[in-house]
Design a protein around this motif. Structure first.
Motif, short mmCIF file in Angstrom:
data_model
loop_
_atom_site.label_atom_id
_atom_site.label_comp_id
_atom_site.label_asym_id
_atom_site.label_seq_id
_atom_site.Cartn_x
_atom_site.Cartn_y
_atom_site.Cartn_z
N ILE A 42 0.84 -1.20 0.00
CA ILE A 42 0.00 0.00 0.00
C ILE A 42 0.88 1.25 0.00
O ILE A 42 1.96 1.25 0.60
N ASP A 43 0.45 2.29 -0.69
CA ASP A 43 1.22 3.53 -0.70
C ASP A 43 0.51 4.58 0.17
O ASP A 43 -0.55 4.33 0.73
N ASP A 44 1.11 5.77 0.27
CA ASP A 44 0.60 6.81 1.16
C ASP A 44 -0.85 7.19 0.86
O ASP A 44 -1.67 7.32 1.76
N SER A 45 -1.15 7.39 -0.42
CA SER A 45 -2.52 7.80 -0.74
C SER A 45 -3.50 6.67 -0.47
O SER A 45 -4.65 6.90 -0.11
#
Lengths: 139, 133
Positions: A42-45
């Motif tokens: 998963i990424d920040d956004s």
């Protein structure tokens, strides 16, 4: 589409898709508890979108608890740690309780070194223990 | 001896994930312990994010060496505004405990070597080294 659980309740699942092209977090509602599993890439956004979605789902289902499963995360940095802290605080404001499960030892040690305590969030070894914890705290 | 080299452009969220993954691979190649791996990948995540958000984007070069000593080196460069007060940036936020401002100082504590400097042509350069043992 809801399905019956062994204890006589109902469970529903919805995939939370992220804004970016990263993978989605699975969100399952089971026995009045939102079970959220955060995927390893998963990424920040994606994490931010997930936070918003959890708030909506807590209200929509009138969930009394949130189990945040981070067992797939081999890294929790200050951004992810802060969002997890925010999810816990937000859950409390929405009259529910949250429990973090699956924190790896190396992740725990690194969070301490980063100076992130997350001390206000209860943790459990696995989902089963988390559900027990949430049930025990009610009424 | 150099056994791994990779360059990653850092411009968005997905690049921070790519940086983590790539550094993890490099650390696996030198046989770093799980704890060392976790610490350095976390540090890389912090600096990569800083590069994207505060540095206006930049680049990460990762190299791994299997001797003298076994280590992974990461060099971040950007052409952003630079850091006016490095000492402050490294210490700010440490006492709050909620994550704000902990990234830079935190990353420094997680790696073996940490160097941060402004570049003559503008922007910031951060070098972090993680040792296998």
């Amino acid at each position: 589409m809801p399905w019956p659980t062994p204890s006589g309740g109902w469970a529903t699942a919805s995939a939370v898709s992220t804004v970016a092209s990263g993978s989605s977090a699975a969100v399952i509602f089971i026995e009045d508890v939102l079970l959220v599993s955060i995927p390893d890439d998963i990424d920040d956004s994606g994490i931010t979108t997930l936070q918003d979605r959890i708030a909506e789902e807590i209200v929509r289902h009138r969930a009394r608890g949130v189990v945040i499963d981070i067992s797939h995360l081999d890294v929790v940095d200050t951004f992810a740690g802060r969002v997890i802290g925010q999810i816990a605080a937000m859950t409390k404001l929405l009259s529910a309780r949250s429990v973090v499960v699956g924190m790896r030892p190396a992740v725990a040690m690194t969070l301490v070194e980063l100076g992130m305590t997350l001390a206000h969030i209860p943790t459990a070894l696995n989902v089963r223990q988390a559900m027990k914890l949430l049930r025990a705290g009610d009424g | 001896m150099l056994i791994f080299r990779e360059t990653i452009a850092l411009s968005g969220d997905r690049d921070v994930v790519a940086a983590r993954r790539c550094v993890g691979q490099a650390l696996d190649k030198i046989g770093a312990s799980l704890l060392r791996r976790t610490r350095m990948v976390t540090a890389v995540s912090e600096i990569a994010r800083n590069t994207v958000i505060h540095g206006g984007g930049g680049e990460l070069e990762i190299t791994a060496f299997n001797d003298h000593p076994s280590r992974v080196e990461t060099v971040f460069t950007d052409s952003g505004p630079g850091i006016a007060d490095v000492a402050r940036a490294l210490s700010d936020g440490y006492t709050t405990g909620n994550g704000m401002g902990l990234g830079l100082g935190g990353a420094k504590r997680l790696v073996g070597e940490f160097i941060i400097e402004g570049q003559a042509q503008g922007g910031t350069r951060v070098k972090m080294v993680g040792f296998a043992r």
